[in-house]
Design a protein around this motif. Sequence first.
Motif, mmCIF file in Angstrom:
data_model
loop_
_atom_site.group_PDB
_atom_site.id
_atom_site.type_symbol
_atom_site.label_atom_id
_atom_site.label_comp_id
_atom_site.label_asym_id
_atom_site.label_seq_id
_atom_site.Cartn_x
_atom_site.Cartn_y
_atom_site.Cartn_z
ATOM 1 N N THR A 253 -11.269 -58.457 -6.095
ATOM 2 C CA THR A 253 -12.721 -58.541 -6.045
ATOM 3 C C THR A 253 -13.170 -59.256 -4.776
ATOM 4 O O THR A 253 -14.153 -58.858 -4.145
ATOM 5 C CB THR A 253 -13.239 -59.295 -7.283
ATOM 6 N N ALA A 254 -12.435 -60.284 -4.393
ATOM 7 C CA ALA A 254 -12.793 -61.017 -3.184
ATOM 8 C C ALA A 254 -12.722 -60.090 -1.970
ATOM 9 O O ALA A 254 -13.613 -60.106 -1.112
ATOM 10 C CB ALA A 254 -11.847 -62.206 -2.995
ATOM 11 N N ALA A 255 -11.680 -59.251 -1.925
ATOM 12 C CA ALA A 255 -11.565 -58.302 -0.822
ATOM 13 C C ALA A 255 -12.747 -57.342 -0.820
ATOM 14 O O ALA A 255 -13.351 -57.070 0.224
ATOM 15 C CB ALA A 255 -10.255 -57.534 -0.939
ATOM 16 N N MET A 256 -13.082 -56.849 -2.009
ATOM 17 C CA MET A 256 -14.204 -55.904 -2.085
ATOM 18 C C MET A 256 -15.501 -56.577 -1.692
ATOM 19 O O MET A 256 -16.346 -55.989 -1.019
ATOM 20 C CB MET A 256 -14.306 -55.344 -3.506
ATOM 21 N N THR A 257 -15.655 -57.845 -2.124
ATOM 22 C CA THR A 257 -16.861 -58.582 -1.780
ATOM 23 C C THR A 257 -17.020 -58.657 -0.269
ATOM 24 O O THR A 257 -18.085 -58.363 0.287
ATOM 25 C CB THR A 257 -16.795 -60.006 -2.366
ATOM 26 N N ALA A 258 -15.939 -59.024 0.387
ATOM 27 C CA ALA A 258 -15.989 -59.107 1.844
ATOM 28 C C ALA A 258 -16.354 -57.759 2.436
ATOM 29 O O ALA A 258 -17.182 -57.657 3.348
ATOM 30 C CB ALA A 258 -14.629 -59.569 2.381
ATOM 31 N N PHE A 259 -15.778 -56.704 1.866
ATOM 32 C CA PHE A 259 -16.028 -55.362 2.410
ATOM 33 C C PHE A 259 -17.495 -54.965 2.278
ATOM 34 O O PHE A 259 -18.147 -54.604 3.248
ATOM 35 C CB PHE A 259 -15.127 -54.344 1.694
ATOM 36 N N TYR A 260 -18.028 -55.059 1.049
ATOM 37 C CA TYR A 260 -19.396 -54.524 0.897
ATOM 38 C C TYR A 260 -20.420 -55.406 1.584
ATOM 39 O O TYR A 260 -21.434 -54.929 2.076
ATOM 40 C CB TYR A 260 -19.752 -54.241 -0.574
ATOM 41 N N MET A 261 -20.164 -56.717 1.656
ATOM 42 C CA MET A 261 -21.100 -57.580 2.347
ATOM 43 C C MET A 261 -21.145 -57.248 3.829
ATOM 44 O O MET A 261 -22.201 -57.142 4.438
ATOM 45 C CB MET A 261 -20.687 -59.047 2.157
ATOM 46 N N TRP A 262 -19.947 -57.088 4.379
ATOM 47 C CA TRP A 262 -19.907 -56.824 5.824
ATOM 48 C C TRP A 262 -20.290 -55.397 6.142
ATOM 49 O O TRP A 262 -20.771 -55.116 7.236
ATOM 50 C CB TRP A 262 -18.552 -57.230 6.369
ATOM 51 N N ARG A 263 -20.105 -54.503 5.216
ATOM 52 C CA ARG A 263 -20.636 -53.150 5.388
ATOM 53 C C ARG A 263 -22.133 -53.234 5.592
ATOM 54 O O ARG A 263 -22.700 -52.643 6.521
ATOM 55 C CB ARG A 263 -20.293 -52.334 4.136
ATOM 56 N N MET A 264 -22.786 -54.017 4.746
ATOM 57 C CA MET A 264 -24.227 -54.178 4.847
ATOM 58 C C MET A 264 -24.595 -54.850 6.168
ATOM 59 O O MET A 264 -25.534 -54.435 6.850
ATOM 60 C CB MET A 264 -24.715 -55.007 3.661
ATOM 61 N N ILE A 265 -23.835 -55.896 6.532
ATOM 62 C CA ILE A 265 -24.171 -56.636 7.755
ATOM 63 C C ILE A 265 -24.004 -55.741 8.984
ATOM 64 O O ILE A 265 -24.884 -55.686 9.843
ATOM 65 C CB ILE A 265 -23.294 -57.900 7.856
ATOM 66 N N PHE A 266 -22.898 -54.983 9.024
ATOM 67 C CA PHE A 266 -22.678 -54.114 10.178
ATOM 68 C C PHE A 266 -23.754 -53.052 10.261
ATOM 69 O O PHE A 266 -24.278 -52.765 11.330
ATOM 70 C CB PHE A 266 -21.287 -53.468 10.101
ATOM 71 N N LEU A 267 -24.093 -52.467 9.135
ATOM 72 C CA LEU A 267 -25.077 -51.391 9.160
ATOM 73 C C LEU A 267 -26.457 -51.918 9.537
ATOM 74 O O LEU A 267 -27.235 -51.221 10.174
ATOM 75 C CB LEU A 267 -25.152 -50.712 7.790
ATOM 76 N N THR A 268 -26.752 -53.168 9.126
ATOM 77 C CA THR A 268 -28.095 -53.672 9.344
ATOM 78 C C THR A 268 -28.261 -54.282 10.733
ATOM 79 O O THR A 268 -29.202 -53.956 11.459
ATOM 80 C CB THR A 268 -28.428 -54.741 8.290
ATOM 81 N N PHE A 269 -27.338 -55.147 11.085
ATOM 82 C CA PHE A 269 -27.577 -55.963 12.277
ATOM 83 C C PHE A 269 -26.806 -55.478 13.505
ATOM 84 O O PHE A 269 -27.133 -55.834 14.620
ATOM 85 C CB PHE A 269 -27.199 -57.412 11.992
ATOM 86 N N PHE A 270 -25.739 -54.680 13.288
ATOM 87 C CA PHE A 270 -24.941 -54.223 14.427
ATOM 88 C C PHE A 270 -25.185 -52.740 14.650
ATOM 89 O O PHE A 270 -26.047 -52.138 14.043
ATOM 90 C CB PHE A 270 -23.456 -54.521 14.164
ATOM 91 N N GLY A 271 -24.432 -52.200 15.530
ATOM 92 C CA GLY A 271 -24.541 -50.778 15.782
ATOM 93 C C GLY A 271 -25.769 -50.451 16.612
ATOM 94 O O GLY A 271 -26.382 -51.292 17.265
ATOM 95 N N GLU A 272 -26.124 -49.180 16.596
ATOM 96 C CA GLU A 272 -27.203 -48.671 17.430
ATOM 97 C C GLU A 272 -28.552 -49.146 16.921
ATOM 98 O O GLU A 272 -28.805 -49.177 15.714
ATOM 99 C CB GLU A 272 -27.181 -47.134 17.410
ATOM 100 N N GLU A 273 -29.437 -49.478 17.855
ATOM 101 C CA GLU A 273 -30.827 -49.706 17.466
ATOM 102 C C GLU A 273 -31.496 -48.366 17.238
ATOM 103 O O GLU A 273 -31.236 -47.400 17.961
ATOM 104 C CB GLU A 273 -31.560 -50.466 18.570
ATOM 105 N N LYS A 274 -32.358 -48.324 16.244
ATOM 106 C CA LYS A 274 -33.026 -47.057 15.958
ATOM 107 C C LYS A 274 -34.416 -47.090 16.578
ATOM 108 O O LYS A 274 -35.168 -48.059 16.417
ATOM 109 C CB LYS A 274 -33.126 -46.836 14.447
#
Lengths: 637, 102, 169
Positions: A429-450
């Motif tokens: 669960t801890a691994a999954m927690t890290a994954f979904y949290m950072w999935r959200m962080i990468f999608l929201t704050f990183f990557g291309e600006e729209k």
Amino acid sequence: MIEFAMQKAWLIPFLPFLSFVLIGLITKRSEKLSAFISIACILTSFVLAILVAVGIFGAGEEFIEKSFEYSARWFSMPGLEISMGVKLDPVSSMMLFVVTLVASLVQIYSLGYMHGDPGFSRFFAYLSLFAASMLGLVIATNLLQMFVFWELVGLCSYLLIGYYYFKVSAREAAKKAFMTTRIGDFGMLLGILFLQIVFGTLNFTELAEIVPKYADYGITLGTLNLIAILLFIGPVGKSGQFPLHVWLPDAMEGPTPVSALIHAATMVVAGVYLVGRTLFLYKTATTAAEVVAYVGGFTAFFAATIALTQIEMKRILAYSTVSQLGYMIMALGVGSLTASMFQLFTHAFFKALMFLGAGSVLHAMHGKVNVWDFGGLRKKMPYTAWTFVIGGLAIAGIWPFAGFYSKDEILLEAFNTGHTGLFWLAVITAAMTAFYMWRMIFLTFFGEEKAENHPHESPFSMLLPLFVLAFLSVVGGWVALPEHGWGYYIRLGEHEAGHAPAWMIATATTAAVGGIALAAAMYWKKIISYEAVGKAAGPLYTLSFNKYFIDEFYLWINHTIVDGLGRLLYWVDIYVVDGIVNGLGFFTKEAGAVLRHTQTGRLQNYALILFAAVVVLVLYMYFKSPAAAMIVLGGGN
Amino acid sequence: MIGLGHFLVLGALLFCIGLYGALTKRNAVAVLMSIELMLNAVNINLVAFSRYLTPDYIAGQVFAVFTIIVAAAEVAVGLAIVIAIYRDRLSVELDDFDWLKW
Amino acid sequence: MSDAVFTVAFYVFSAVTVLAALGVVLKKNLVHSALLLILAFVGVAGIYVLLQADFIAAVQILVYAGAVAILVAFGVMLTKRGDIRESNLANRQKWPALFVVAGVFAVIYALLGQTNWGPLAAAGPEDSVGILATLMLTDFVVPFETAAILLTVAMLGAIVIAKEVKNSK
């Protein structure tokens, strides 16, 4: 000062309540005054809570085993003595601190977030009442007092989730939250009644002494387990444990500060706190404790799998809360008050931080909720982004952030008590927690600006709480470090200064880093195609995305069983019940229509009947029993 | 030899005649007269009991006096009611009065 | 007074009373009924004399004669002109009433027959009026006063009821 704060600790819940009354009755028209009163009250409570904490923790050994307690009689009758009081010990003073802190920050944050909202004053009134209820719950000396405030908390959550009452979804979510927690409350009330009947008291201190001697009170261990499980149903509803977790993700229909308050400091942790308060019961009722542990562990895992695929920021956070609460409940189930309360403590900081950060993002995005619509926001709103990253690191459990210490504590306790299965479940669960949290962080704050997004950084009143919470998310875990640290004060039973072995720390950190790395690979650097992974998961992805169809299942139950029963009973009502009632009415009416002709309205007619009746009665009596008739009528010698 | 029983039978007869009148007369004044007959029957009983059972303590006669007083009051009020009704309905025929109905 | 005279006197007064009473309820003319009522009262007064209740007998004649005179006056005044001969008819429940009244009498008579009343105990007092007066002002003083109030109230009530109702407008 400290003495005053401890003696007058009832002021801590009373002040926010006072502000609720003042705003509701007097200052509703003036938004500024309302907000000022509300924030002033909660800050005063916060100061008092700090003083109380200083008093309790400063006294060292004194209040750990024996709490500082005073109460006033509420009502009494033979065999029932109910009081309202204040119970101060390390656990409750820690809770007072956390609740007043988060509530204060949320209110300050709301100044900016709710600016211009037509219900501004109402919002602050509700927030105050919410805080007051939760604080009252925290200092409760007995289960009934706790139940009263418990229900008040439920009411406030209803009011706040349904704050945008003009939105159908908000109304529905508010009803769902209320109804679902009601189911739990019913079980809890049964448990409380059982305790009162069996032990004759609801006071925590007294119960803690007599519950281990349950055999003297004529019940078996099985009955005690039943009571403990009934009592646990309340927290299942309130703290969003499986299968009553369905309301919690929907609770985000309320304004985001409310979500922060509900998810971090009030409402949901009430359930954890209740189990913590009654942990002595679960120490004795070990079967119930196992149930608690496995419900918690399963909920943690289950909610994490749902969070993996959700696309709304607040929904991901909501499932994350369910998952983290599962951790706390699991820790309690394996018998560790220390680990559970530690997790509650740190979680309050980083979850409040992330919800308020999410609120900041949503504020900037003007109502867009899908994380896929965001991207690259760190450039336009750096403060929000970096505080959010701190929250992400904390919840993932990266050293030296707060979550690292509390999560390790839970893993250690699970392993030490021999729950190896739960231990590995928690690691995954801890691994999954890290994954979904950072999935959200990468999608929201990183990557291309729209290009279509025009984000802007939030005002200072919204950023200040983020800074405070980010700071606490970093240092919050360090309270466990010193020799007389967290575990020394907050515990039930002997203090064991256990330290996690190196392999365990390595495993947990590997899981967290692995989760973050995978998220980075999939959603930031795009090394692995998330679409391919989604396809490969197949039905599992569908299940997770649709939250295992549990809402649909509940709806199906409602539509088939409840509605079907309703239709059946409706038929019974219309044709059987109404038939009898209408038949009686019809009979009476017709009988009246016939019999009213005997009413001639002529006095002489009535007199004739009267005397005829006299004659008939005398004859009847005479033929039945001449002697008796003589006695009644006065004849004879 | 005339005993108490004779007086009581006389009283019963008088009472029943009065009752018959009260039950059957159409004229309200006649009904009042019949009621006077019934009250007289009661008085005969009272005085006869007094005479035969407690010859020296003539409480029965005192009762009779009270009955006469009540009878006088009853006649006065009764006639007043008859007048009031007559003013309203222009009739003293009891058959015309059925207001107690429904 | 010898037994024989007493017996004859009783039957005579009884016959007068009963026949007169029957006349009151059976006569079709209200004036006749009223006059026969006076006769019935006189018969009852005779019965009182036989029972050595001289004062009651006197009151009977005085009060009832006065009362009945007024009754007659009302009876005549309140009856429509021209049909005084048909002024005192029976209603439709004549026969049922006769049946019920016969039943009542039978019941009373049966009860009387069940009882042995015993012989006349002693001669009554000579001065019944004096004893009556003493009783009224000693043992029965409260009922006596109450009766006075009752009479006053009844008279006032009669006046109020009979008074012409003024149009409240």
